[in-house]
Each structure stands twice: as C-alpha cells, then as structure tokens.
Design a protein around this motif. Structure first.
Motif, PDB file in Angstrom:
ATOM      1  N   SER A   1     -48.966  21.787 -17.901  1.00 13.54           N
ATOM      2  CA  SER A   1     -47.507  21.690 -17.366  1.00 13.54           C
ATOM      3  C   SER A   1     -46.640  23.109 -16.212  1.00 13.54           C
ATOM      4  O   SER A   1     -46.454  22.774 -15.599  1.00 13.54           O
ATOM      5  CB  SER A   1     -46.287  21.026 -18.421  1.00 13.54           C
ATOM      6  OG  SER A   1     -45.885  21.978 -19.359  1.00 13.54           O
TER       7      SER A   1
ATOM      8  N   GLN B   1     -40.913  17.675 -19.357  1.00 12.27           N
ATOM      9  CA  GLN B   1     -40.666  17.322 -20.291  1.00 12.27           C
ATOM     10  C   GLN B   1     -40.410  18.592 -21.423  1.00 12.27           C
ATOM     11  O   GLN B   1     -39.756  18.484 -22.374  1.00 12.27           O
ATOM     12  CB  GLN B   1     -41.151  16.113 -20.992  1.00 12.27           C
ATOM     13  CG  GLN B   1     -40.746  15.704 -22.627  1.00 12.27           C
ATOM     14  CD  GLN B   1     -41.794  15.028 -22.779  1.00 12.27           C
ATOM     15  OE1 GLN B   1     -43.046  14.670 -22.349  1.00 12.27           O
ATOM     16  NE2 GLN B   1     -41.219  13.831 -24.310  1.00 12.27           N
ATOM     17  N   SER B   2     -41.514  19.254 -21.243  1.00 18.20           N
ATOM     18  CA  SER B   2     -41.604  20.471 -22.108  1.00 18.20           C
ATOM     19  C   SER B   2     -41.068  22.336 -21.349  1.00 18.20           C
ATOM     20  O   SER B   2     -41.152  22.516 -22.011  1.00 18.20           O
ATOM     21  CB  SER B   2     -43.170  21.222 -22.203  1.00 18.20           C
ATOM     22  OG  SER B   2     -43.831  21.036 -20.993  1.00 18.20           O
TER      23      SER B   2
ATOM     24  N   ALA C   1     -35.701  16.413 -25.633  1.00 14.54           N
ATOM     25  CA  ALA C   1     -35.751  18.156 -26.755  1.00 14.54           C
ATOM     26  C   ALA C   1     -34.568  18.299 -27.422  1.00 14.54           C
ATOM     27  O   ALA C   1     -34.421  19.479 -27.978  1.00 14.54           O
ATOM     28  CB  ALA C   1     -36.675  19.382 -25.772  1.00 14.54           C
TER      29      ALA C   1
END
Lengths: 382, 285
Positions: free
Chosen positions: B172, A101-102, A182
C-alpha cells in the motif's frame, strides 16, 4: 445534525433528472480468474457527495474503489470521472487520491515530507509546496507535529496525516478505504464529524468504503449497499434504513424482525399480510406493488415495537402476545427478546426514558403484548 | 528447582565452549612464539612476531587485496540483481514462470559448491574459445571470472533477504506513492529502496562475507595472479599450518566480531528509541 444541514442546502442532485453525474460506473465488472469480485455495477455519483459503499468483507467494495484509483484494471464496463473515461489512465495521472485503510504513511519521511510528497511530483515551486503543506496541516490540526516521523504519532494523528496527504493535491475525488477503521470508538465518532467538516470546507467529492453501518449512516449523503459483487440498493441513509428493498438490506442495516406471510389484501392505501410465523395479521397503512397471494415479508425494526403489560382493547391486528425471555440493559436503551406464541423470538428495543423502580420494570418471564403502528412494517417481496 | 538451574547453566556453558573454544585456541596460539603450531613455547610467549611477519608477507597481503576487491564487486552486483529478483518475486503477483524463477533463483543456496564451481569453469572455458574465435582475444580467467561466479551464488542470498523484507510490508505504501503522482521508477527509488535499505545493506554484507571466505568456487575459476586469501590460506595449510595463519585468522575474527557487535548495539539502541517514541506518541494521543 447532518440530515438537517443537507435539507437546508437542498443538496440532493440525484433527485434532479437534469443533474450531470460526476462519476459514472457503467456495467463495471472485475474478475480474478474464475471469481467475480465486482459484477456489472452501474452507479452515478454527484459532485460534492459523500458516497458510502457499504458491505461485508469480500463483497467487492474495496475492489470497486481500487478500480477507481487505477490499481486494478477493469474486466468489463467503463468508469467515467467528470466525463473522462478512466480506462487508459494510470494511477499516477488520475485526478483522484486515496486514503488507505492502513494509512500507508511513508515511515522514513516526516509528517511534512509525507504531505509534501504528492505536490513534489507536480513540479511546483518550493515556496508554494511549503505554504500548501502548512495550510493543510493547519486544517487537520497537526501544525506542531510537522517535523515528527509517523511512528511518533498516535493512531488518530496518523489518520489525519493520511487525510492531509491525500487532500493536499486538491483531487477531484477522494477515495477513503475504511477511513476510521483503526480508531477507537470515541475518537471515531469525533473524527466522523471532522471528516464531514473538512469535506464541506474543501468541496471535494468523497467515496468511502466501509463495513461499519454506523459510520456509513453518519458520513454518507447516499449509501450503496453491496453484496456478492453487486449493488443491492442505493439511497440516502434514511431510505436505506426505513425502506430497504430486499431482505438482505433490511437484515444488514440495523436489526430487524422478519415475518414471512401471504398478501391477503392489497389496496392502494393499505395491505394486510397473514403471517403464520407471527400467528396473526400485519396491517400496513401504505400500498405496495405485489399480487395478492404473493409470499412477502413484513419487516419491523425493534425500536418500532412497543411493549404493553395488558392487552390493548379492541385490537386484533398488529398485536401479538409473548413472554419476555431475555433483557439486555445497555444504558440508553434496553433490548428485550420476547418469545411469541408461535415460538418465534422477537427483538424489541425501548429507550430508558424514565428511571423505573424494580416493580415498574418489565421482568423476565413476564407475559407481555407487542404492538406497533401500522406505518412501521416494511413489506419486502424479495 | 535448584538442580534444574544448575543444569541450565552448565548446558549454556557447554554450548558456548563447543562453539568458541576452537576460535579462542586459535587466537591464543597466534601469540605463540614457537614455529610449531601445536607446541606452546611458554618461555617466549606471548609475542606479536607473527603479526609483524604477516604484514610483511606480500603473498598474503596481495591475496587479501584481491579478496577484498572480488568480494566488494560481487557483493555490489549481487545486491543489484538480487534486489531486482526479490522485487519481482514479492511484488509482481502471479505471472507465468514465477515459481520457476523463485525456485531457480534460490537453488544456489543448496547447490553443492563443487558443482557450481565446475559448471562455471566449463562455461568460462567455452566462452574463452568463442571469444578467441570471434575477436581473436579472450578475457582469460582471473578476478573477473571469480567475481561472476561469486555473483551467481551470493545473489540467491540477497534475493531471499530482500524478498522477505518486502513481504513484511504490504504494497500500500508503493500504491500510495503512485496515487500521489509518482511514476513507477520514482516510487522504486523514493519509497521501495528506502524501505528495504536495511535488507539491501545486510544482503551486501552477507554477499561480501560469502565471497570473502569462499575457496571452492574460487579455486575452480581462478587464473594466474588471482589467488584469493582463502586460497592462499588453504594452500599454506596443506604445506603445514603456519602460525602466521593463526594471526591472520585472529585479525579476521576481530574485524567480523567488531562488526557484528557494533551493528547489534546500533540496532538495539534504535529499537529502544523507537519504542520510547511510540509510547510517548500514544501517551500524548
């Protein structure tokens, strides 16, 4: 557009009982201490699908994805990929890649190095790595940015780097965690179709986690709706929207008007529901499987209701009177909140097909009649 | 409004004066020609005489060399241990004994130096006797013992710096590297270390500085021939302050000051460049 394409290809292996599922979740459970994040999930996903896990935050969709990637151990049950049990395979040996996601781009490496990282772990020759990286960067249209660092890119470009990096290893399965979350709205719409094109071009199976139903509807071959760690319904976008099997799904996907009532007539070709909430009878032109006298809900989508200014002649069912309380003009459509005689507020959405003058338009506090076709209501028993 | 601005300016000035007048006085007096530290010899000053004497003073030069070695060794070891401790605390999730480790590894930050010094001394004395008994040989106290003692307290600072740097990245990136096929050791070397490199460097500098100016712990654990610079200065000052010490201190202040200014300038330029590039990236979308 996507629906059309899929029908052409007849790419619906889940309807074929002989088709071998590519990914199988069998009674998968994940507990964190006392909290059960994923509860007894069983799923079959087929080769070439874009499968969307859709649900609100904390519904367990990301945990399910992370178990597939190997970042979380499984508390119970099994996950199979291409017939192989994934239980004892560490994340760095799984033929699965993930887009975070990031994006999780490595800030100290150039775009090229980011994309090459996965291939370098495979001990490939330098020339092979270089050619595969540049091919991949061409696919995501980032060839000219190869020498840049991630912070020198815009959000959309970073997203494409992340996609390139996770696809360059030619994984059997790509996991995407909120891939478009995003990006701003315009870019998101554009990128959705790009994602589908790339997926088709490379033939990789996608599992996408998202909380955005529009995203799920556009991308998915099938959607699995999750709530509180469980899969509540699996189906194509059309099935999920038109035939939700529970109040939760009906309410979660799109908006819906829900009328509680009692089944007074249950025949194979139609049913009648007496609803006090509606103050009338809902007539549905298809049968359902429930006993007469059962409490059910008739769910009607706002866009499937019509507004009339005069009462339709000779109609006593599927019609209700009300007063317009709110009007929200949104350009392509207008949403009306109509207070019917039982004081319940009903939401109606109408497309703005014609440009109407002021006296043709429906106005606040006008008395109107709501009607719908007998195929429109969905009968939900849970 | 006018009076407030006046107040702000004078407050700022007083603040600077409070912090830096002592250091400025020391620098000025390092050029004083008088043998008496507190008397300004206006006739023959300024002079570089004390700087010349300083570099001819073997005791001070030797002590400086000892200090540099101890500081470099202990900072390097502290960085290795502190980074590992910081990594465990930031990345290994909740495990049994985590809060104990967290508390214990940072306890030396608040532990009085006298206690650290004394307890290390007791340990070394006991170890020496054991070594004598078993091997008929002992390491003796000196640079090694001071270095080990310094590692125990400087490591705590490195741990804190590294841990907070790691906490500012979610994991992450490390997961992504692992997902792309890198084994944990490789993820650490290729991803984690480059990410926390600034913290490792500043941790090393911090540890070096702390070790460099420690006098209490060194005093407890020193042996013959292992006098550090602060120990020498301290013993000199006890016999009466020599202007040589002023010169030495001035050099140290200049070196430290230059380091701080240079690194601040570098950081500011890097930050500016980064901001500009980010703006361009967004503009070119």
């Amino acid at each position: 557009m996507t629906e059309q394409r899929r029908n052409d290809k007849k790419l619906e292996p889940w309807r074929d009982p002989r088709a071998e599922p590519y990914i199988r979740f069998e009674n998968v459970t994940k507990r964190f201490g006392d909290f059960t994040a994923v509860n007894n999930v069983s799923l079959k996903i087929y080769r070439g699908e874009i499968f969307c896990l859709l649900g609100g935050s904390g519904c367990g969709k990301s945990t399910l994805l992370r178990m597939m990637a190997g970042f979380e151990s499984v508390s119970g049950g099994n996950i199979f990929l291409d017939g192989q049990d994934m239980a004892d395979i560490p994340p760095y040996e799984r033929p699965v890649n993930m887009m975070f996601q990031s994006y999780a781009l490595f800030p100290h490496m150039t775009v090229e190095k980011n994309v090459a990282f996965g291939l370098e772990q495979e001990k490939l020759s330098q020339s092979e790595i270089a050619s595969r990286v540049s091919d991949m960067l061409e696919i995501v249209q980032l060839g000219q940015f190869a020498a840049r660092k991630p912070h020198q890119l815009s959000g959309g470009q970073r997203q494409r780097v992340a996609l390139a990096r996770s696809l360059v290893k030619r994984p059997k399965l790509l996991l995407l965690d909120e891939p478009l979350g995003a990006l701003d709205k315009k870019l998101r719409e554009h990128t959705q179709f790009e994602l589908i094109n790339i997926q088709e071009q490379l033939g990789v199976t996608f599992i996408v986690v998202t909380h955005d139903q529009e995203e799920a509807m556009t991308l998915a071959s099938r959607i699995g709706v999750m709530n509180r760690g469980e899969i509540v319904q699996v189906g194509t976008p059309t099935e999920i929207y038109e035939f939700p099997t529970s109040k939760f799904v009906a309410d979660f996907i799109g908006s819906v008007n829900m009328f509680e009532g009692v089944l007074i007539e249950d025949l194979p070709d139609h049913v009648r529901i007496q609803s006090n909430e509606l103050g009338g009878v809902v007539y549905v032109d298809h049968g359902i499987s429930a006993a007469p006298g059962a409490v059910v809900w008739a769910a009607i989508r706002p866009e499937k209701i019509n507004i009339l200014r005069t009462p339709p002649p000779d109609v006593r069912e599927n019609c209700v009177r009300g007063v317009v309380k709110e009007i929200a003009y949104m350009g392509d459509v207008s949403t009306y909140l109509v207070k019917i005689d039982t004081d319940k507020i009903v939401r109606v959405t109408l497309p703005n097909i014609e440009r109407l003058s002021d006296d043709e338009r429906i106005l606040w506090d006008e008395t109107v009649y709501l009607t719908w076709h007998s195929s429109s209501p969905i009968v939900i028993s849970q | 409004m006018k009076s407030r601005r006046w107040f702000q300016k004078s407050a700022l000035l007083l603040g600077f004066a409070f912090l830096y007048i002592p250091i400025i006085m020391m620098i000025v007096y390092s050029f004083n020609n008088s043998r008496l530290v507190t008397v300004w010899d206006a006739a023959n000053s300024p002079t570089l005489a004390w700087y010349g004497k300083l570099f001819q003073n073997d005791q001070i030069m030797d002590a400086a060399w000892v200090s540099i070695q101890i500081a470099a060794m202990s900072a390097t070891a502290a960085v290795i241990l502190g980074t590992l401790a910081g990594l465990v605390l930031a990345r290994f999730g909740p495990f049994r004994g985590r809060s104990l480790l967290s508390g214990m590894s940072t306890a030396p930050l608040v532990m009085p130096e006298v206690i650290t010094g004394l307890s290390m001394l007791l340990l070394f004395v006991a170890l020496e006797q054991l070594f004598e008994h078993w091997f008929g040989w002992s390491f003796g106290r000196g640079m090694i013992t001071i270095t080990i003692a310094h590692i125990t307290f400087t490591m705590a600072y490195v741990t804190v710096v590294v841990q907070s740097r790691l906490a500012s990245f979610d994991d992450s990136m490390e997961e992504a590297a692992m997902d792309l096929g890198a084994k944990p050791a490789k993820v650490f070397m290729k991803i984690t270390v480059p990410l926390i490199l600034p913290a490792i460097l500043s941790g090393w500098l911090l540890a070096f500085t702390l070790s460099w100016d420690d006098v209490v712990i060194a005093q407890f654990n020193a042996g013959p021939g292992s006098n550090t610079l602060p120990m020498v200065i301290f013993s000199k000052v006890r016999l009466g302050v020599s202007p040589e010490v002023n010169a030495l201190a001035t050099i140290m202040v200049l070196i430290v000051g230059a380091g701080v200014v240079l690194s601040a300038l570098y950081m500011r330029r890097a930050e500016k460049r980064r901001k500009r590039e980010e703006q361009m990236a967004v503009a070119n979308g």
